[in-house]
Motif scaffolding. Structure first.
Motif, PDB file in Angstrom:
ATOM      1  N   SER A  42      69.117  38.027  55.807  1.00 18.97           N
ATOM      2  CA  SER A  42      69.164  39.285  56.548  1.00 18.97           C
ATOM      3  C   SER A  42      69.629  40.388  55.606  1.00 18.97           C
ATOM      4  O   SER A  42      70.379  40.139  54.658  1.00 18.97           O
ATOM      5  CB  SER A  42      70.143  39.171  57.718  1.00 18.97           C
ATOM      6  OG  SER A  42      69.663  38.274  58.675  1.00 18.97           O
ATOM      7  N   TYR A  43      69.180  41.597  55.892  1.00 20.70           N
ATOM      8  CA  TYR A  43      69.541  42.762  55.098  1.00 20.70           C
ATOM      9  C   TYR A  43      69.629  43.944  56.059  1.00 20.70           C
ATOM     10  O   TYR A  43      68.718  44.168  56.855  1.00 20.70           O
ATOM     11  CB  TYR A  43      68.479  42.993  54.020  1.00 20.70           C
ATOM     12  CG  TYR A  43      68.613  44.259  53.224  1.00 20.70           C
ATOM     13  CD1 TYR A  43      69.760  44.528  52.489  1.00 20.70           C
ATOM     14  CD2 TYR A  43      67.575  45.178  53.176  1.00 20.70           C
ATOM     15  CE1 TYR A  43      69.865  45.687  51.730  1.00 20.70           C
ATOM     16  CE2 TYR A  43      67.665  46.327  52.424  1.00 20.70           C
ATOM     17  CZ  TYR A  43      68.808  46.575  51.705  1.00 20.70           C
ATOM     18  OH  TYR A  43      68.910  47.725  50.954  1.00 20.70           O
ATOM     19  N   VAL A  44      70.717  44.690  56.015  1.00 15.45           N
ATOM     20  CA  VAL A  44      70.940  45.796  56.941  1.00 15.45           C
ATOM     21  C   VAL A  44      70.952  47.119  56.173  1.00 15.45           C
ATOM     22  O   VAL A  44      71.601  47.233  55.130  1.00 15.45           O
ATOM     23  CB  VAL A  44      72.279  45.622  57.701  1.00 15.45           C
ATOM     24  CG1 VAL A  44      72.538  46.806  58.623  1.00 15.45           C
ATOM     25  CG2 VAL A  44      72.293  44.313  58.474  1.00 15.45           C
ATOM     26  N   GLN A  45      70.218  48.094  56.705  1.00 14.90           N
ATOM     27  CA  GLN A  45      70.255  49.456  56.186  1.00 14.90           C
ATOM     28  C   GLN A  45      70.682  50.376  57.325  1.00 14.90           C
ATOM     29  O   GLN A  45      70.260  50.189  58.468  1.00 14.90           O
ATOM     30  CB  GLN A  45      68.882  49.911  55.675  1.00 14.90           C
ATOM     31  CG  GLN A  45      68.445  49.233  54.404  1.00 14.90           C
ATOM     32  CD  GLN A  45      67.125  49.803  53.885  1.00 14.90           C
ATOM     33  OE1 GLN A  45      66.215  50.084  54.647  1.00 14.90           O
ATOM     34  NE2 GLN A  45      67.048  49.963  52.575  1.00 14.90           N
ATOM     35  N   ARG A  46      71.504  51.375  56.997  1.00  8.05           N
ATOM     36  CA  ARG A  46      71.939  52.367  57.978  1.00  8.05           C
ATOM     37  C   ARG A  46      71.548  53.753  57.479  1.00  8.05           C
ATOM     38  O   ARG A  46      71.856  54.111  56.344  1.00  8.05           O
ATOM     39  CB  ARG A  46      73.453  52.290  58.186  1.00  8.05           C
ATOM     40  CG  ARG A  46      73.884  51.013  58.846  1.00  8.05           C
ATOM     41  CD  ARG A  46      75.406  50.955  59.049  1.00  8.05           C
ATOM     42  NE  ARG A  46      75.792  49.612  59.404  1.00  8.05           N
ATOM     43  CZ  ARG A  46      76.103  48.648  58.523  1.00  8.05           C
ATOM     44  NH1 ARG A  46      76.105  48.903  57.231  1.00  8.05           N
ATOM     45  NH2 ARG A  46      76.421  47.445  58.942  1.00  8.05           N
ATOM     46  N   ILE A  57      69.215  49.312  60.946  1.00  5.12           N
ATOM     47  CA  ILE A  57      68.010  48.493  60.970  1.00  5.12           C
ATOM     48  C   ILE A  57      68.347  47.155  60.311  1.00  5.12           C
ATOM     49  O   ILE A  57      68.809  47.119  59.169  1.00  5.12           O
ATOM     50  CB  ILE A  57      66.842  49.163  60.220  1.00  5.12           C
ATOM     51  CG1 ILE A  57      66.564  50.556  60.790  1.00  5.12           C
ATOM     52  CG2 ILE A  57      65.598  48.282  60.297  1.00  5.12           C
ATOM     53  CD1 ILE A  57      65.565  51.357  59.992  1.00  5.12           C
ATOM     54  N   ILE A  58      68.111  46.082  61.052  1.00  2.00           N
ATOM     55  CA  ILE A  58      68.359  44.738  60.535  1.00  2.00           C
ATOM     56  C   ILE A  58      67.016  44.125  60.137  1.00  2.00           C
ATOM     57  O   ILE A  58      66.152  43.893  60.989  1.00  2.00           O
ATOM     58  CB  ILE A  58      69.073  43.859  61.572  1.00  2.00           C
ATOM     59  CG1 ILE A  58      70.396  44.509  61.990  1.00  2.00           C
ATOM     60  CG2 ILE A  58      69.292  42.449  61.013  1.00  2.00           C
ATOM     61  CD1 ILE A  58      71.060  43.850  63.176  1.00  2.00           C
ATOM     62  N   TYR A  59      66.847  43.896  58.855  1.00  2.90           N
ATOM     63  CA  TYR A  59      65.614  43.325  58.316  1.00  2.90           C
ATOM     64  C   TYR A  59      65.783  41.831  58.087  1.00  2.90           C
ATOM     65  O   TYR A  59      66.872  41.355  57.787  1.00  2.90           O
ATOM     66  CB  TYR A  59      65.267  43.976  56.973  1.00  2.90           C
ATOM     67  CG  TYR A  59      64.820  45.405  57.084  1.00  2.90           C
ATOM     68  CD1 TYR A  59      63.507  45.721  57.388  1.00  2.90           C
ATOM     69  CD2 TYR A  59      65.711  46.447  56.871  1.00  2.90           C
ATOM     70  CE1 TYR A  59      63.087  47.049  57.482  1.00  2.90           C
ATOM     71  CE2 TYR A  59      65.309  47.772  56.964  1.00  2.90           C
ATOM     72  CZ  TYR A  59      63.995  48.054  57.276  1.00  2.90           C
ATOM     73  OH  TYR A  59      63.596  49.360  57.368  1.00  2.90           O
ATOM     74  N   HIS A  60      64.683  41.122  58.212  1.00  4.26           N
ATOM     75  CA  HIS A  60      64.609  39.714  57.835  1.00  4.26           C
ATOM     76  C   HIS A  60      63.755  39.678  56.575  1.00  4.26           C
ATOM     77  O   HIS A  60      62.593  40.107  56.595  1.00  4.26           O
ATOM     78  CB  HIS A  60      64.012  38.883  58.963  1.00  4.26           C
ATOM     79  CG  HIS A  60      64.811  39.007  60.220  1.00  4.26           C
ATOM     80  ND1 HIS A  60      66.015  38.362  60.388  1.00  4.26           N
ATOM     81  CD2 HIS A  60      64.612  39.744  61.337  1.00  4.26           C
ATOM     82  CE1 HIS A  60      66.514  38.683  61.562  1.00  4.26           C
ATOM     83  NE2 HIS A  60      65.686  39.527  62.159  1.00  4.26           N
TER      84      HIS A  60
END
Length: 128
Positions: A42-46, A57-60
């Motif tokens: 998982s990777y999160v951008q704000r 936004i939570i990316y897979h």
């Protein structure tokens, strides 16, 4: 008053460029890139919206180690390995980042997603 903040070669924030990337949660993704390991994380951008709200936004992401090669940094050429990262989030734009990683795990160059407003940014280490 414009800045791009990086951690070990990975973009983690921006200011003053529009559609600012306020912060990320990059630990797992950065570790996989630096170790040139394949897998899913998982990777999160704000981001800061025009209404001054933070959009998370939570990316897979799928990490794919690639072939070895050489990367030119100014007048020097150094051996690196390529790492590709594909990320998706429901209802959001997907993206493909690419990184070139030195033997010690340093990201020496890459093409990284900065969000809908800015798109991609190419990065390169100036000194190693």
């Amino acid at each position: 008053r414009q800045a791009v903040v990086m951690r070990d070669g990975m973009i983690t924030a921006s200011r003053g460029l529009g559609g600012d990337l306020m912060s990320t949660e990059e630990d797992e993704l950065l570790y996989m890139i630096q170790s040139r390991a394949g897998g899913n994380v998982s990777y999160v951008q704000r981001f800061l919206t025009p209404e001054y709200k933070t959009k998370e936004i939570i990316y897979h992401c799928s990490v794919r180690p690639g072939a070895g090669g050489h990367t030119t940094l100014g007048r020097a050429t150094m051996p690196t390995s390529s790492v590709g990262v594909s990320c998706q989030a429901a209802g959001e734009a997907s993206f493909e980042n690419s990184y070139y990683v030195a033997g010690d795990g340093t990201i020496v160059s890459g093409r990284q997603w900065m969000g809908e407003t800015l798109g991609y940014l190419d990065t390169q280490l100036l000194r190693y």
